[in-house]
Design a protein around this motif. Sequence first.
Motif, PDB file in Angstrom:
ATOM      1  N   ARG A 115       0.841  -1.188   0.000  1.00 34.66           N
ATOM      2  CA  ARG A 115       0.000   0.000   0.000  1.00 34.66           C
ATOM      3  C   ARG A 115       0.877   1.238   0.000  1.00 34.66           C
ATOM      4  NH1 ARG A 115      -3.709  -0.838   5.171  1.00 34.66           N
ATOM      5  NH2 ARG A 115      -1.654  -0.322   5.968  1.00 34.66           N
ATOM      6  N   VAL A 116       0.375   2.298  -0.616  1.00 29.57           N
ATOM      7  CA  VAL A 116       1.040   3.591  -0.583  1.00 29.57           C
ATOM      8  C   VAL A 116       0.011   4.631  -0.149  1.00 29.57           C
ATOM      9  CG1 VAL A 116       2.799   3.063  -2.302  1.00 29.57           C
ATOM     10  CG2 VAL A 116       0.586   3.930  -3.044  1.00 29.57           C
ATOM     11  N   SER A 117       0.485   5.635   0.580  1.00 29.76           N
ATOM     12  CA  SER A 117      -0.421   6.672   1.066  1.00 29.76           C
ATOM     13  C   SER A 117       0.339   7.968   1.231  1.00 29.76           C
ATOM     14  CB  SER A 117      -1.057   6.260   2.404  1.00 29.76           C
ATOM     15  OG  SER A 117      -0.068   6.072   3.399  1.00 29.76           O
ATOM     16  N   GLY A 118      -0.420   9.064   1.311  1.00 31.16           N
ATOM     17  CA  GLY A 118       0.163  10.383   1.539  1.00 31.16           C
ATOM     18  C   GLY A 118      -0.823  11.253   2.290  1.00 31.16           C
ATOM     19  N   TYR A 119      -0.322  12.309   2.890  1.00 26.30           N
ATOM     20  CA  TYR A 119      -1.191  13.205   3.653  1.00 26.30           C
ATOM     21  C   TYR A 119      -0.646  14.628   3.622  1.00 26.30           C
ATOM     22  CZ  TYR A 119       2.156  13.819   7.452  1.00 26.30           C
ATOM     23  OH  TYR A 119       3.261  14.167   8.177  1.00 26.30           O
ATOM     24  N   THR A 120      -1.525  15.578   3.912  1.00 23.88           N
ATOM     25  CA  THR A 120      -1.128  16.962   4.155  1.00 23.88           C
ATOM     26  C   THR A 120      -2.004  17.494   5.273  1.00 23.88           C
ATOM     27  OG1 THR A 120      -0.806  19.145   3.159  1.00 23.88           O
ATOM     28  CG2 THR A 120      -2.698  17.878   2.405  1.00 23.88           C
ATOM     29  N   GLN A 121      -1.456  18.398   6.078  1.00 27.59           N
ATOM     30  CA  GLN A 121      -2.156  18.841   7.284  1.00 27.59           C
ATOM     31  C   GLN A 121      -1.740  20.263   7.634  1.00 27.59           C
ATOM     32  OE1 GLN A 121      -2.504  16.056  10.794  1.00 27.59           O
ATOM     33  NE2 GLN A 121      -1.034  17.523  11.630  1.00 27.59           N
ATOM     34  N   ALA A 122      -2.682  21.045   8.154  1.00 29.32           N
ATOM     35  CA  ALA A 122      -2.409  22.421   8.591  1.00 29.32           C
ATOM     36  C   ALA A 122      -3.068  22.658   9.942  1.00 29.32           C
ATOM     37  CB  ALA A 122      -2.936  23.429   7.570  1.00 29.32           C
ATOM     38  N   LEU A 123      -2.304  23.225  10.853  1.00 30.57           N
ATOM     39  CA  LEU A 123      -2.777  23.613  12.177  1.00 30.57           C
ATOM     40  C   LEU A 123      -2.505  25.104  12.309  1.00 30.57           C
ATOM     41  CD1 LEU A 123      -3.871  22.821  14.966  1.00 30.57           C
ATOM     42  CD2 LEU A 123      -1.561  22.092  15.589  1.00 30.57           C
ATOM     43  N   VAL A 124      -3.580  25.908  12.431  1.00 32.86           N
ATOM     44  CA  VAL A 124      -3.481  27.368  12.337  1.00 32.86           C
ATOM     45  C   VAL A 124      -3.817  27.992  13.690  1.00 32.86           C
ATOM     46  CG1 VAL A 124      -4.290  29.421  11.136  1.00 32.86           C
ATOM     47  CG2 VAL A 124      -4.137  27.236   9.916  1.00 32.86           C
ATOM     48  N   PHE A 125      -2.929  28.857  14.187  1.00 30.90           N
ATOM     49  CA  PHE A 125      -3.136  29.524  15.470  1.00 30.90           C
ATOM     50  C   PHE A 125      -3.426  31.002  15.207  1.00 30.90           C
ATOM     51  CE2 PHE A 125      -0.283  25.942  16.076  1.00 30.90           C
ATOM     52  CZ  PHE A 125      -0.965  25.229  17.050  1.00 30.90           C
ATOM     53  N   VAL A 126      -4.625  31.434  15.531  1.00 28.05           N
ATOM     54  CA  VAL A 126      -5.082  32.768  15.127  1.00 28.05           C
ATOM     55  C   VAL A 126      -5.023  33.792  16.251  1.00 28.05           C
ATOM     56  CG1 VAL A 126      -6.520  31.906  13.255  1.00 28.05           C
ATOM     57  CG2 VAL A 126      -7.479  32.072  15.550  1.00 28.05           C
ATOM     58  N   VAL A 127      -4.943  33.358  17.504  1.00 30.63           N
ATOM     59  CA  VAL A 127      -4.921  34.303  18.627  1.00 30.63           C
ATOM     60  C   VAL A 127      -3.875  33.849  19.637  1.00 30.63           C
ATOM     61  CG1 VAL A 127      -7.331  35.014  18.366  1.00 30.63           C
ATOM     62  CG2 VAL A 127      -6.758  33.061  19.835  1.00 30.63           C
ATOM     63  N   GLU A 128      -3.475  34.776  20.509  1.00 34.95           N
ATOM     64  CA  GLU A 128      -2.564  34.444  21.593  1.00 34.95           C
ATOM     65  C   GLU A 128      -3.367  34.023  22.827  1.00 34.95           C
ATOM     66  OE1 GLU A 128      -1.719  38.862  23.523  1.00 34.95           O
ATOM     67  OE2 GLU A 128      -0.423  38.148  21.907  1.00 34.95           O
ATOM     68  N   ASN A 129      -2.703  33.306  23.738  1.00 35.67           N
ATOM     69  CA  ASN A 129      -3.401  32.882  24.945  1.00 35.67           C
ATOM     70  C   ASN A 129      -3.256  33.913  26.064  1.00 35.67           C
ATOM     71  OD1 ASN A 129      -0.871  32.519  26.191  1.00 35.67           O
ATOM     72  ND2 ASN A 129      -0.914  30.295  26.013  1.00 35.67           N
TER      73      ASN A 129
END
Length: 247
Positions: A115-129
């Motif tokens: 099997r072959v597979s691939g992925y892409t992912q984005a984690l976006v931080f829009v504000v400060e804590n």
Amino acid sequence: VFGAELHVPLRVVNTTIRFRRLDGTIFEPDYENIHHRNETLAGIADPWLLGRATGLIGKLRVTSRAGITLPLGSTQEDPFARGRAGLSHQHIQFGTGTVSPVFAVDAGLDLGLVRVSGYTQALVFVVENHHGYQAGNRYSGGVTGDIEVVKNLRVGLGADVLSEQPERWGRVVQQDGNVGRTDLLFGGAVSYLAGTTLLSVAVRSPIYQHFIESSHDHGSDPGQLTYPAIVNFALQTSFGGASAKQP
């Protein structure tokens, strides 16, 4: 096919520090260093709550995910402000203290034994804590190929590109903090499907690293945390639907 996912990561970080004199010889200070220590930290990182849609394009299985992070991981006070005040501090954050969007797409092609597979992912931080901390956006992608060696047991190889933008404290990028980085990793994985439960372990080691912000400002990479490998143990199961399938 539609579904929902909950990811609950447990993170373990071991850090070591080696002190050297100007001539390069190693020494052990006789006081506790407020900046760096030999220590092992463990805790729950921010869980992810995701919606999922899966479909087939010919023999290609495509899954898209979108959701949010839940701010349950521990956070720290501004380590640079505490350092300037001469106080012990911690740079490693297990959480971000904010709700942030997550987007991901992966695709896999099952050729029987291989099997072959691939992925892409984005984690976006829009504000400060509430501590004034804003993590840098994180982008990643990768490819994996594996083969079934015995029934339900698969081994494979894969490569990943991880890109993290600079973190900010009080909207300022600290040059001795996390200035952002891009890492290329390579390694292997083993997975076993037991009924509806998938057990897997993957190891990735960096073969290339580039630090972003400092090279723009200074033309060279800074002193940054480095690591020999990332080890990922995972347990995946499903409820109320079809049996789990190895990704």
